[in-house]
Design an enzyme around this catalytic site. Structure first.
Site, PDB file in Angstrom:
ATOM      1  N   PRO A   1       3.387 -75.664  71.218  1.00  0.00           N
ATOM      2  CA  PRO A   1       2.254 -74.686  71.637  1.00  0.00           C
ATOM      3  C   PRO A   1       1.126 -74.391  70.811  1.00  0.00           C
ATOM      4  O   PRO A   1       1.255 -74.257  69.525  1.00  0.00           O
ATOM      5  CB  PRO A   1       3.294 -73.373  71.642  1.00  0.00           C
ATOM      6  CG  PRO A   1       4.240 -73.374  70.449  1.00  0.00           C
ATOM      7  CD  PRO A   1       4.418 -74.884  70.676  1.00  0.00           C
ATOM      8  N   LEU A   2      -0.138 -74.283  71.435  1.00  0.00           N
ATOM      9  CA  LEU A   2      -1.179 -74.570  70.578  1.00  0.00           C
ATOM     10  C   LEU A   2      -2.303 -73.324  71.178  1.00  0.00           C
ATOM     11  O   LEU A   2      -2.624 -73.296  72.403  1.00  0.00           O
ATOM     12  CB  LEU A   2      -1.720 -75.941  70.562  1.00  0.00           C
ATOM     13  CG  LEU A   2      -1.019 -76.965  70.396  1.00  0.00           C
ATOM     14  CD1 LEU A   2      -1.580 -78.227  70.855  1.00  0.00           C
ATOM     15  CD2 LEU A   2      -0.924 -77.231  68.877  1.00  0.00           C
TER      16      LEU A   2
ATOM     17  N   GLN B   1       6.089 -68.978  74.853  1.00  0.00           N
ATOM     18  CA  GLN B   1       6.180 -68.518  73.533  1.00  0.00           C
ATOM     19  C   GLN B   1       5.678 -67.112  73.116  1.00  0.00           C
ATOM     20  O   GLN B   1       4.335 -66.869  73.861  1.00  0.00           O
ATOM     21  CB  GLN B   1       5.406 -69.487  72.444  1.00  0.00           C
ATOM     22  CG  GLN B   1       5.753 -69.430  71.114  1.00  0.00           C
ATOM     23  CD  GLN B   1       5.165 -70.128  70.074  1.00  0.00           C
ATOM     24  OE1 GLN B   1       3.796 -70.062  69.776  1.00  0.00           O
ATOM     25  NE2 GLN B   1       5.795 -70.790  69.306  1.00  0.00           N
TER      26      GLN B   1
ATOM     27  N   CYS C   1       3.826 -68.387  62.620  1.00  0.00           N
ATOM     28  CA  CYS C   1       2.269 -68.217  62.884  1.00  0.00           C
ATOM     29  C   CYS C   1       1.955 -67.667  61.342  1.00  0.00           C
ATOM     30  O   CYS C   1       2.126 -66.765  60.984  1.00  0.00           O
ATOM     31  CB  CYS C   1       2.024 -67.440  63.973  1.00  0.00           C
ATOM     32  SG  CYS C   1       0.190 -67.117  64.250  1.00  0.00           S
TER      33      CYS C   1
ATOM     34  N   LYS D   1      10.703 -70.559  66.414  1.00  0.00           N
ATOM     35  CA  LYS D   1       9.785 -71.515  65.725  1.00  0.00           C
ATOM     36  C   LYS D   1       9.577 -70.822  64.411  1.00  0.00           C
ATOM     37  O   LYS D   1       9.133 -70.159  64.281  1.00  0.00           O
ATOM     38  CB  LYS D   1       8.843 -71.765  66.452  1.00  0.00           C
ATOM     39  CG  LYS D   1       7.672 -73.151  65.962  1.00  0.00           C
ATOM     40  CD  LYS D   1       6.788 -73.573  66.778  1.00  0.00           C
ATOM     41  CE  LYS D   1       5.956 -74.801  66.346  1.00  0.00           C
ATOM     42  NZ  LYS D   1       5.220 -74.591  65.280  1.00  0.00           N
TER      43      LYS D   1
ATOM     44  N   ASN E   1       8.992 -80.872  63.210  1.00  0.00           N
ATOM     45  CA  ASN E   1       7.348 -80.440  63.655  1.00  0.00           C
ATOM     46  C   ASN E   1       6.548 -80.723  62.349  1.00  0.00           C
ATOM     47  O   ASN E   1       6.713 -80.236  61.304  1.00  0.00           O
ATOM     48  CB  ASN E   1       7.185 -79.196  64.261  1.00  0.00           C
ATOM     49  CG  ASN E   1       5.765 -78.860  64.496  1.00  0.00           C
ATOM     50  OD1 ASN E   1       5.196 -77.810  64.219  1.00  0.00           O
ATOM     51  ND2 ASN E   1       5.002 -79.818  64.704  1.00  0.00           N
ATOM     52  N   GLY E   2       5.538 -81.455  62.598  1.00  0.00           N
ATOM     53  CA  GLY E   2       4.531 -81.814  61.481  1.00  0.00           C
ATOM     54  C   GLY E   2       4.043 -83.216  61.409  1.00  0.00           C
ATOM     55  O   GLY E   2       4.955 -83.958  60.729  1.00  0.00           O
ATOM     56  N   ASP E   3       2.993 -83.481  61.540  1.00  0.00           N
ATOM     57  CA  ASP E   3       2.207 -84.669  61.258  1.00  0.00           C
ATOM     58  C   ASP E   3       2.833 -85.917  62.140  1.00  0.00           C
ATOM     59  O   ASP E   3       2.543 -87.009  61.684  1.00  0.00           O
ATOM     60  CB  ASP E   3       2.327 -85.092  59.725  1.00  0.00           C
ATOM     61  CG  ASP E   3       1.633 -83.815  58.834  1.00  0.00           C
ATOM     62  OD1 ASP E   3       0.892 -83.263  59.424  1.00  0.00           O
ATOM     63  OD2 ASP E   3       1.832 -83.853  57.896  1.00  0.00           O
TER      64      ASP E   3
ATOM     65  N   ARG F   1      -0.956 -81.272  66.516  1.00  0.00           N
ATOM     66  CA  ARG F   1      -2.119 -81.950  66.350  1.00  0.00           C
ATOM     67  C   ARG F   1      -2.333 -83.387  66.707  1.00  0.00           C
ATOM     68  O   ARG F   1      -3.339 -83.813  67.007  1.00  0.00           O
ATOM     69  CB  ARG F   1      -2.855 -81.868  64.813  1.00  0.00           C
ATOM     70  CG  ARG F   1      -2.860 -80.305  64.562  1.00  0.00           C
ATOM     71  CD  ARG F   1      -3.322 -80.337  62.944  1.00  0.00           C
ATOM     72  NE  ARG F   1      -2.402 -80.652  62.154  1.00  0.00           N
ATOM     73  CZ  ARG F   1      -2.635 -80.999  61.020  1.00  0.00           C
ATOM     74  NH1 ARG F   1      -3.655 -81.290  60.282  1.00  0.00           N
ATOM     75  NH2 ARG F   1      -1.506 -81.407  60.145  1.00  0.00           N
TER      76      ARG F   1
END
Length: 422
Positions: free
Chosen positions: A43-44, A97, A128, A171, A239-241, A264
Site C-alpha cells: 500500500p502506497l 489498509q 507508518c 503491517k 518487505n524492503g528493497d 518502491r
C-alpha cells in the site's frame, strides 16, 4: 501473590500467547487469503491509486491493497477517504489498509469495513513513520514504549473481534528507535496470532530509519522463524528493497517467509513483478515504458473522469508516479558499468535514444510534456510539485550528487516527506 507478580513480569507488556480464536466467538478466526508465493504490492500513499494498481496487475501482481485510509475519517463518512478503498474488478485479492491507534476507534472501523466493503482482508498499518500519524498515537508510535505496545495488542484484539467475516492482518516495523536492543517486532509476531491477526507484514526498518539505509533482512528472517515456531504458524510477509527477481529468490530461499511485499521497487519499475514471475531481467525499451504511461492515462480517465478536472487529476498523479520512474537505469546501461541501488539516487545519464533520455529526466517540465502526449496540453494555470521528497536516499547518495554539482530535492526547496505509509 508473589507468584502472580512473577508471571506478570515474565509476560512483559505484550501479554501471553493465546489460542487462535475469539473470546466472544468460538472457533477459528477468518483465515487470511493464501499469500504464499503470490506477488504482493505494498500500500502506497498518493501513488498507490487504482490506475497504478491496475498497471501492477498487468505486470503480474497477485495481491493489491488500497492506499492507507485513516479510520477516523472513514467513520466520519469522508468521501475522499472512502474513495481510497474502492476496488477494481481486476483486483482478485484485495485488501483495505487503515490506520488508527486506539481499540475503540479501530473496532468501530473494522465493523464498518466488514459490512460495507468488498475486500479479502483488512490491514492495520502499525508501521507508518509519518510525523502527523505518529503524533495521533497511530502507526509506528505503537512501538515506541510499553504503553504503545499494549495499545497495539488491544487494537488488534478489538478490531479482529469486531469483524465477523473479514480476516485481519497487520503491517509493522522492527521497532521505533534505531537500536537493535529495542527491536520488538519478534515479540509482537510471537503473540499476534493469539490476539487475532491472520497474517503480518514486517518492513525491515525502524521508524527512526524511515526509508534510509538497506532493509534488515537478517532480522526479517529471524522474525519469520519466530512467527512460524512461537507464533502458531503466523504467515509472515517480508518487505524492503525488493528490486528484482534475484532479491525475491534470495529472501524466499529459506522457506520461512510466505512471500515478499514490493513497494518502491514497483514504483520505480512495475515490470519488476514480471521479472519475478518469469525469473528474468527485462531490458525494457523506452517505447514499452511509454506504453505503460499511455495505459495509465486511459485508466486514470476511467477512474477520475474525462472532464477537465479528471484530466488534470490524471495528469497530476502521472507526474507523481514519474517522480519515481525517472530513477530507473536501463539494464543495457548497467551492463556498461553504471550501477544502481534502490537507496542510492542514480547519477545523471544519457539514454540509448531520445525517449529513454526524456524518461530519465528529473525535470517537472519534461514529466508534464510526457503527460501531454496522452492528455493534451495542460491548462495554463496547471502547476506541479512532487508531494514526496527524497529522504529514501542515503546521505552518501546526496553527497555524491553534490560533488557532481547536482542539487537534491531538499536543496531545491521541496518538502522532505515519506514515500510510503509503512
Amino acid at each position: 501473590m508473589y507468584g502472580d507478580a512473577r508471571r506478570k513480569e515474565k509476560q512483559g507488556s505484550l501479554g501471553t500467547s493465546e489460542p487462535f480464536c475469539h473470546a466472544n466467538r468460538p472457533g477459528l478466526l477468518p483465515p487470511a487469503p493464501d499469500f504464499r508465493g503470490k506477488l504482493y504490492v505494498a500500500p502506497l500513499t498518493t501513488v498507490g491509486n487504482m490506475p497504478f494498481r491496475r498497471a501492477c496487475i498487468r505486470h503480474g501482481a497477485d495481491i493489491t491493497v488500497s492506499e492507507m485510509a485513516m479510520a477516523s475519517n472513514l467513520l466520519k463518512g469522508d468521501r475522499k477517504e472512502w474513495a481510497l478503498v474502492r476496488r477494481h474488478p481486476s483486483e482478485k485479492i484485495f485488501g483495505v489498509q487503515v490506520c488508527g491507534g486506539y481499540p475503540d476507534l479501530m473496532a468501530r472501523c473494522g465493523e464498518l469495513l466488514d459490512t460495507q466493503v468488498q475486500c479479502d482482508f483488512v490491514d492495520i498499518n502499525m508501521g507508518c513513520p509519518i510525523d502527523g500519524v505518529c503524533a495521533k498515537g497511530a502507526g509506528a508510535s505503537l512501538f515506541k514504549d510499553e504503553v504503545g505496545l499494549k495499545r497495539c495488542e488491544l487494537t488488534v484484539r478489538a478490531t479482529s473481534r469486531a469483524m465477523k467475516k473479514t480476516p485481519l492482518t497487520i503491517k509493522i516495523r522492527m521497532g521505533y528507535e534505531d537500536d537493535p536492543t529495542k527491536y520488538v517486532a519478534h515479540e509482537v509476531l510471537a503473540k499476534a496470532r493469539g490476539w487475532g491477526a491472520a497474517a503480518a507484514t514486517l518492513h525491515g526498518r525502524t521508524r527512526a530509519q524511515r526509508y534510509s539505509r538497506k532493509a534488515d533482512w537478517a532480522y526479517i528472517e529471524r522474525c519469520a522463524r519466530v512467527a512460524s515456531k512461537k507464533g502458531d504458524g503466523l504467515p509472515l510477509i517480508g518487505n524492503g528493497d525488493v528490486f528484482g527477481y534475484a532479491d525475491y529468490e534470495t529472501h524466499m530461499r529459506s522457506g520461512n517467509l510466505t512471500t515478499c511485499m514490493i513497494g518502491r521497487g514497483a514504483l520505480v519499475k512495475p515490470w519488476v513483478l514480471t521479472e519475478i514471475k518469469e525469473k528474468r531481467v527485462w531490458d525494457i525499451t523506452s517505447n514499452e515504458r511509454l506504453a505503460i504511461f499511455e495505459q495509465f492515462a486511459k485508466d486514470g480517465l476511467d477512474h477520475w473522469g474525462s472532464d477537465e478536472k479528471g484530466i488534470e487529476t490524471t495528469r497530476r498523479f502521472m507526474c507523481e508516479w514519474m517522480s519515481y520512474t525517472h530513477r530507473y537505469v536501463p539494464v543495457g546501461l548497467l551492463e556498461r558499468g553504471v550501477s544502481q541501488h534502490l537507496n542510492l539516487r542514480p547519477m545523471p545519464y544519457d539514454g540509448r535514444d531520445e525517449l529513454e533520455t526524456l524518461l530519465a529526466s528529473d525535470s517537472v517540465a519534461d514529466w508534464i510534456s510526457i503527460t501531454a502526449m496522452f492528455l493534451g496540453k495542460p491548462a495554463p494555470r496547471f502547476s506541479f510539485h512532487p508531494k514526496h521528497g527524497s529522504n529514501s536516499y542515503s546521505k552518501e547518495s546526496a553527497s555524491a550528487l553534490r560533488n557532481l554539482g547536482v542539487a537534491t530535492q531538499a536543496e531545491m526547496g521541496r518538502e522532505d516527506e515519506d514515500e510510503q505509509n509503512g
